[in-house]
Write a protein that holds these residues in place. Structure first.
Motif, PDB file in Angstrom:
ATOM      1  N   VAL A  31       0.861  -1.187   0.000  1.00 25.25           N
ATOM      2  CA  VAL A  31       0.000   0.000   0.000  1.00 25.25           C
ATOM      3  C   VAL A  31       0.892   1.230   0.000  1.00 25.25           C
ATOM      4  O   VAL A  31       1.743   1.392   0.886  1.00 25.25           O
ATOM      5  N   LEU A  32       0.732   2.080  -1.013  1.00 27.13           N
ATOM      6  CA  LEU A  32       1.537   3.292  -1.117  1.00 27.13           C
ATOM      7  C   LEU A  32       0.878   4.443  -0.367  1.00 27.13           C
ATOM      8  O   LEU A  32      -0.318   4.410  -0.054  1.00 27.13           O
ATOM      9  N   TYR A  33       1.654   5.493  -0.095  1.00 28.48           N
ATOM     10  CA  TYR A  33       1.117   6.653   0.609  1.00 28.48           C
ATOM     11  C   TYR A  33       0.046   7.379  -0.202  1.00 28.48           C
ATOM     12  O   TYR A  33      -0.821   8.066   0.358  1.00 28.48           O
ATOM     13  N   ASP A  36      -2.577   3.849  -3.534  1.00 32.03           N
ATOM     14  CA  ASP A  36      -2.531   2.713  -4.467  1.00 32.03           C
ATOM     15  C   ASP A  36      -2.218   1.429  -3.716  1.00 32.03           C
ATOM     16  O   ASP A  36      -1.409   1.407  -2.778  1.00 32.03           O
ATOM     17  N   ARG A  37      -2.839   0.332  -4.168  1.00 33.16           N
ATOM     18  CA  ARG A  37      -2.593  -0.999  -3.619  1.00 33.16           C
ATOM     19  C   ARG A  37      -2.128  -1.910  -4.747  1.00 33.16           C
ATOM     20  O   ARG A  37      -2.739  -1.945  -5.822  1.00 33.16           O
ATOM     21  N   VAL A  38      -1.036  -2.632  -4.525  1.00 32.38           N
ATOM     22  CA  VAL A  38      -0.494  -3.544  -5.525  1.00 32.38           C
ATOM     23  C   VAL A  38      -0.329  -4.907  -4.875  1.00 32.38           C
ATOM     24  O   VAL A  38       0.234  -5.015  -3.776  1.00 32.38           O
ATOM     25  N   ALA A  68       3.559   2.818   2.426  1.00 28.86           N
ATOM     26  CA  ALA A  68       2.933   3.089   3.722  1.00 28.86           C
ATOM     27  C   ALA A  68       2.735   1.817   4.534  1.00 28.86           C
ATOM     28  O   ALA A  68       2.845   1.827   5.769  1.00 28.86           O
ATOM     29  N   ARG A  69       2.459   0.701   3.834  1.00 29.69           N
ATOM     30  CA  ARG A  69       2.187  -0.536   4.566  1.00 29.69           C
ATOM     31  C   ARG A  69       2.507  -1.742   3.685  1.00 29.69           C
ATOM     32  O   ARG A  69       2.277  -1.721   2.479  1.00 29.69           O
ATOM     33  N   LEU A  70       3.034  -2.775   4.320  1.00 30.23           N
ATOM     34  CA  LEU A  70       3.316  -4.033   3.647  1.00 30.23           C
ATOM     35  C   LEU A  70       2.590  -5.144   4.378  1.00 30.23           C
ATOM     36  O   LEU A  70       2.711  -5.275   5.595  1.00 30.23           O
ATOM     37  N   GLY A  97       3.744   3.642   7.636  1.00 29.97           N
ATOM     38  CA  GLY A  97       5.164   3.856   7.873  1.00 29.97           C
ATOM     39  C   GLY A  97       5.749   3.015   8.982  1.00 29.97           C
ATOM     40  O   GLY A  97       6.868   3.276   9.434  1.00 29.97           O
ATOM     41  N   GLN A  98       5.034   1.974   9.402  1.00 31.85           N
ATOM     42  CA  GLN A  98       5.502   1.075  10.451  1.00 31.85           C
ATOM     43  C   GLN A  98       5.585  -0.354   9.905  1.00 31.85           C
ATOM     44  O   GLN A  98       4.810  -0.741   9.040  1.00 31.85           O
ATOM     45  N   VAL A  99       6.537  -1.121  10.439  1.00 31.99           N
ATOM     46  CA  VAL A  99       6.679  -2.528  10.090  1.00 31.99           C
ATOM     47  C   VAL A  99       6.673  -3.335  11.385  1.00 31.99           C
ATOM     48  O   VAL A  99       7.441  -3.055  12.301  1.00 31.99           O
ATOM     49  N   ARG A 100       5.793  -4.342  11.436  1.00 37.92           N
ATOM     50  CA  ARG A 100       5.704  -5.204  12.612  1.00 37.92           C
ATOM     51  C   ARG A 100       6.236  -6.580  12.244  1.00 37.92           C
ATOM     52  O   ARG A 100       5.758  -7.216  11.315  1.00 37.92           O
TER      53      ARG A 100
END
Length: 341
Positions: A31-33, A36-38, A68-70, A97-100
């Protein structure tokens, strides 16, 4: 040693592969800022670029700072800028902007830019290979001088180690004589339990007509550390010992014990035009030949012209204060086109 030596080593490494392992399903979501979702399969995060394989658009290269999110259900090796390494999964977060990261020891959350590498662990040897090759040629009619050069780099990394084979060769032909120089380096770094500290082993081969060097072969080991590791740059240092066996044009083979002091700086700019800088410097003070100091350096600067096609500037320099030649210095600069695959 002529140029075909390190090419032979490259081909040996390329074709020493384990059977293919089926890739992950393309169910990862980026997910981009901008919203957009790919959907696709995460191939890697390295040098600030996330590679995502998709069914309809091929492999996309997305700047890590734009994500923004993976979201992924697969397992990865994940490395952060402070040297921590995890084997686990990337869990979704509500905050952009966070990764868990979730592994066997617990759950950890980072700012995305603190994550400098993500690599799937269910991959074959071929999937873990990183290969770069470039060649250049020039000819001046007035002086009848032709110069050709070859540069290659092959990298392979698994959960415990990083392995790199680099080679260069240059040949100069003129009406009076032909001279050549070549160098091959094989480096292996094995990660330790301490953050950003690794055990290093290395071997190298060099020949140089300008230095009146028939051959030099070295092998050694030491400890290394990563001083800086971010999504934009990396600084690595290694200290150790190596034994060299060498022969000059007018002498018998000789052996020496040397200190091995190595540094490498890598930086990349992802904005157009994209740039990729790789600079290394090695210094070898001799422990058995009093007063002798050798050094070597290499530089690679790349501009991407179109996808996977680069304009290259490569340079090298060598110095030996006790070389058979008068100056003990040799250097070269070449330009050419490079292809990455």
């Amino acid at each position: 040693m002529k140029p075909n030596v390190f090419l032979t080593l490259t081909f040996l490494l390329l074709f020493t592969a384990t059977p293919y392992v089926e890739a992950n399903a393309k169910t990862d979501v980026v997910v981009l800022y901008n919203g957009d979702r790919v959907t696709g399969e995460v191939k890697s995060l390295e040098s600030g670029i996330l590679e995502l394989s998709t069914d309809s658009m091929g492999t996309l290269k997305i700047e890590w700072q734009d994500i923004a999110r993976l979201e992924s259900e697969h397992y990865y090796e994940i490395r952060t800028s402070d040297g921590t390494r995890y084997l686990g999964s990337v869990e979704p977060t509500a905050q952009p902007g966070q990764v868990r990261v979730l592994d066997l020891d617990g759950e950890y959350q980072y700012d995305a830019l603190q994550v400098v590498q993500i690599r799937p662990i269910e991959k074959s040897v071929l999937d873990r290979l990183d290969v770069y090759f470039s060649a250049g040629f020039s000819y001046t009619r007035a002086s009848s001088i032709a110069q050709s050069s070859i540069n290659t780099k092959v990298g392979y990394e698994n959960e415990k180690s990083r392995n790199t084979l680099t080679g260069r060769a240059s040949l100069t032909d003129s009406a009076d004589q032909s001279t050549s120089s070549s160098r091959v380096d094989l480096d292996r770094a094995v990660w330790t339990s301490r953050k950003n500290v690794f055990r290093s082993s290395f071997a190298n081969y060099e020949s140089n007509d300008e230095l009146a060097l028939d051959y030099r072969f070295g092998v050694g080991a030491g400890l290394g550390t990563i001083f800086i590791d971010t999504h934009r740059k990396r600084l690595i240092g290694i200290a150790g010992l190596q034994v060299i066996t060498e022969q000059d044009e007018d002498s018998d083979p000789d052996q020496n014990l040397e200190l091995y002091l190595s540094g490498r700086y890598l930086a990349w700019r992802l904005d157009t035009p994209e740039l990729d800088l790789d600079f290394g410097l090695n210094v070898y003070p001799s422990l058995t030949d009093s007063g002798r100091v050798r050094s070597g350096s290499d530089l690679r600067l790349r501009w991407e012209l179109i996808e996977d096609l680069f304009f290259d500037i490569t340079a090298y320099g060598t110095y030996d204060n006790k070389a058979e030649s008068n100056s003990g210095v040799d250097y070269g600069v070449t330009t050419g086109l490079g292809w990455e695959f």
